[in-house]
Design a protein around this motif. Sequence first.
Motif, PDB file in Angstrom:
ATOM      1  N   MET A 152       0.828  -1.199   0.000  1.00  0.00           N
ATOM      2  CA  MET A 152       0.000   0.000   0.000  1.00  0.00           C
ATOM      3  C   MET A 152       0.865   1.253   0.000  1.00  0.00           C
ATOM      4  N   SER A 153       0.332   2.293  -0.568  1.00  0.00           N
ATOM      5  CA  SER A 153       1.021   3.569  -0.602  1.00  0.00           C
ATOM      6  C   SER A 153       0.925   4.261   0.754  1.00  0.00           C
ATOM      7  N   ARG A 154       2.047   4.818   1.206  1.00  0.00           N
ATOM      8  CA  ARG A 154       2.022   5.539   2.493  1.00  0.00           C
ATOM      9  C   ARG A 154       1.156   6.784   2.407  1.00  0.00           C
ATOM     10  N   ILE A 155       1.189   7.444   1.261  1.00  0.00           N
ATOM     11  CA  ILE A 155       0.348   8.629   1.075  1.00  0.00           C
ATOM     12  C   ILE A 155      -1.110   8.210   0.945  1.00  0.00           C
ATOM     13  N   GLY A 156      -1.366   7.155   0.192  1.00  0.00           N
ATOM     14  CA  GLY A 156      -2.736   6.713  -0.062  1.00  0.00           C
ATOM     15  C   GLY A 156      -3.470   6.257   1.180  1.00  0.00           C
ATOM     16  N   LYS A 157      -2.745   5.767   2.184  1.00  0.00           N
ATOM     17  CA  LYS A 157      -3.378   5.277   3.415  1.00  0.00           C
ATOM     18  C   LYS A 157      -3.918   6.416   4.277  1.00  0.00           C
ATOM     19  N   LEU A 158      -3.375   7.614   4.141  1.00  0.00           N
ATOM     20  CA  LEU A 158      -3.770   8.727   4.996  1.00  0.00           C
ATOM     21  C   LEU A 158      -5.178   9.209   4.639  1.00  0.00           C
ATOM     22  N   PRO A 159      -6.060   9.360   5.618  1.00  0.00           N
ATOM     23  CA  PRO A 159      -7.401   9.892   5.318  1.00  0.00           C
ATOM     24  C   PRO A 159      -7.335  11.407   5.127  1.00  0.00           C
ATOM     25  N   ILE A 160      -8.254  11.921   4.324  1.00  0.00           N
ATOM     26  CA  ILE A 160      -8.357  13.368   4.103  1.00  0.00           C
ATOM     27  C   ILE A 160      -9.490  13.878   4.980  1.00  0.00           C
ATOM     28  N   SER A 161      -9.188  14.821   5.873  1.00  0.00           N
ATOM     29  CA  SER A 161     -10.253  15.399   6.690  1.00  0.00           C
ATOM     30  C   SER A 161     -10.922  16.523   5.903  1.00  0.00           C
ATOM     31  N   ILE A 162     -12.236  16.540   5.946  1.00  0.00           N
ATOM     32  CA  ILE A 162     -13.014  17.536   5.198  1.00  0.00           C
ATOM     33  C   ILE A 162     -13.278  18.725   6.111  1.00  0.00           C
ATOM     34  N   PRO A 163     -12.756  19.934   5.776  1.00  0.00           N
ATOM     35  CA  PRO A 163     -12.999  21.109   6.618  1.00  0.00           C
ATOM     36  C   PRO A 163     -14.449  21.574   6.534  1.00  0.00           C
ATOM     37  N   SER A 164     -14.843  22.425   7.476  1.00  0.00           N
ATOM     38  CA  SER A 164     -16.219  22.925   7.475  1.00  0.00           C
ATOM     39  C   SER A 164     -16.430  23.833   6.260  1.00  0.00           C
ATOM     40  N   GLY A 165     -17.603  23.752   5.673  1.00  0.00           N
ATOM     41  CA  GLY A 165     -17.920  24.545   4.487  1.00  0.00           C
ATOM     42  C   GLY A 165     -17.552  23.862   3.186  1.00  0.00           C
ATOM     43  N   VAL A 166     -16.971  22.654   3.258  1.00  0.00           N
ATOM     44  CA  VAL A 166     -16.566  21.920   2.063  1.00  0.00           C
ATOM     45  C   VAL A 166     -17.385  20.633   1.989  1.00  0.00           C
ATOM     46  N   SER A 188     -13.590  18.864  -9.837  1.00  0.00           N
ATOM     47  CA  SER A 188     -13.937  17.447  -9.937  1.00  0.00           C
ATOM     48  C   SER A 188     -12.766  16.673 -10.551  1.00  0.00           C
ATOM     49  N   GLN A 189     -12.690  15.394 -10.201  1.00  0.00           N
ATOM     50  CA  GLN A 189     -11.610  14.517 -10.664  1.00  0.00           C
ATOM     51  C   GLN A 189     -12.159  13.106 -10.842  1.00  0.00           C
ATOM     52  N   LYS A 190     -11.893  12.496 -12.000  1.00  0.00           N
ATOM     53  CA  LYS A 190     -12.309  11.108 -12.224  1.00  0.00           C
ATOM     54  C   LYS A 190     -11.293  10.195 -11.568  1.00  0.00           C
ATOM     55  N   VAL A 191     -11.774   9.231 -10.777  1.00  0.00           N
ATOM     56  CA  VAL A 191     -10.922   8.273 -10.078  1.00  0.00           C
ATOM     57  C   VAL A 191     -11.028   6.930 -10.788  1.00  0.00           C
ATOM     58  N   ASP A 192      -9.889   6.292 -11.011  1.00  0.00           N
ATOM     59  CA  ASP A 192      -9.837   4.995 -11.690  1.00  0.00           C
ATOM     60  C   ASP A 192     -10.629   3.942 -10.910  1.00  0.00           C
ATOM     61  N   LYS A 193     -11.146   2.938 -11.638  1.00  0.00           N
ATOM     62  CA  LYS A 193     -11.963   1.896 -11.003  1.00  0.00           C
ATOM     63  C   LYS A 193     -11.157   0.984 -10.079  1.00  0.00           C
ATOM     64  N   SER A 194      -9.830   1.035 -10.152  1.00  0.00           N
ATOM     65  CA  SER A 194      -9.002   0.200  -9.277  1.00  0.00           C
ATOM     66  C   SER A 194      -8.882   0.784  -7.867  1.00  0.00           C
ATOM     67  N   ILE A 195      -9.448   1.974  -7.638  1.00  0.00           N
ATOM     68  CA  ILE A 195      -9.410   2.624  -6.322  1.00  0.00           C
ATOM     69  C   ILE A 195     -10.842   2.870  -5.850  1.00  0.00           C
ATOM     70  N   ASN A 196     -11.152   2.441  -4.625  1.00  0.00           N
ATOM     71  CA  ASN A 196     -12.460   2.687  -4.009  1.00  0.00           C
ATOM     72  C   ASN A 196     -12.369   3.935  -3.134  1.00  0.00           C
ATOM     73  N   GLN A 240      -1.076   0.446  -6.724  1.00  0.00           N
ATOM     74  CA  GLN A 240      -0.400   1.162  -5.645  1.00  0.00           C
ATOM     75  C   GLN A 240      -0.049   2.585  -6.074  1.00  0.00           C
ATOM     76  N   ALA A 241       0.346   2.740  -7.338  1.00  0.00           N
ATOM     77  CA  ALA A 241       0.665   4.077  -7.848  1.00  0.00           C
ATOM     78  C   ALA A 241      -0.595   4.947  -7.877  1.00  0.00           C
ATOM     79  N   PHE A 242      -1.712   4.370  -8.357  1.00  0.00           N
ATOM     80  CA  PHE A 242      -2.976   5.110  -8.388  1.00  0.00           C
ATOM     81  C   PHE A 242      -3.449   5.473  -6.987  1.00  0.00           C
ATOM     82  N   HIS A 243      -3.183   4.607  -6.015  1.00  0.00           N
ATOM     83  CA  HIS A 243      -3.640   4.823  -4.637  1.00  0.00           C
ATOM     84  C   HIS A 243      -3.115   6.158  -4.104  1.00  0.00           C
ATOM     85  N   GLY A 244      -1.819   6.381  -4.218  1.00  0.00           N
ATOM     86  CA  GLY A 244      -1.226   7.632  -3.751  1.00  0.00           C
ATOM     87  C   GLY A 244      -1.578   8.815  -4.625  1.00  0.00           C
TER      88      GLY A 244
END
Length: 189
Positions: free
Chosen positions: A1-15, A35-43, A67-71
């Motif tokens: 797994m990607s070290r960057i990809g494992k980190l969750p993104i916190s959503i700030p207020s107003g977003v 907007s960004q299209k995400v590949d089907k290999s990433i959930n 793994q590359a797409f994950h990060g």
Amino acid sequence: MSRIGKLPISIPSGVTVAQDKDGVVTVKGPKGELSQKVDKSINVKIEDGHVVFEINEESPVNQKQKQAFHGLYRALVNNMVVGVSQGYKKELELVGVGYRVSNQGNLIEFSLGYTHPIFIQLPSEVKVETKSERNQNPQLILECADKQLLGLICAKIRSFRMPEPYKGKGILFKGEVIRRKSGKSASAK
């Protein structure tokens, strides 16, 4: 797994972050909508104020590519969240005798020592400000919610007069230091 990809993104207020059935992630905030299209290999999972990215093991894509797409997609969506909440800002400085910059709305005019002025029309998402003060280099300040678009515009503007190492002239980022070279006269005999 990607070290960057494992980190969750916190959503700030107003977003707000949403995903449609085609795999397009849309982020809306006070500074705009991206907007960004995400590949089907990433959930993508949006749950209790966080966005989490996981590798889809059933996808036919090879493991290294997953793994590359994950990060990658985690970083792209994080840039979108930061962009619509805080925005991105780049400051450029024109170093050279007679170099000038001015703007009328999103139309920028450069005078960079060529026989003609250079005009560039920027997209409406980008905010432009120019400063020309006495005894200081002219400055160009660009602000945008889209980090990719801002970087592309800065690269295009810098290509008009790339910084050169002999005299230190050109279009530089604010605070950028050019490694200077000595000319022919300083070469060994």
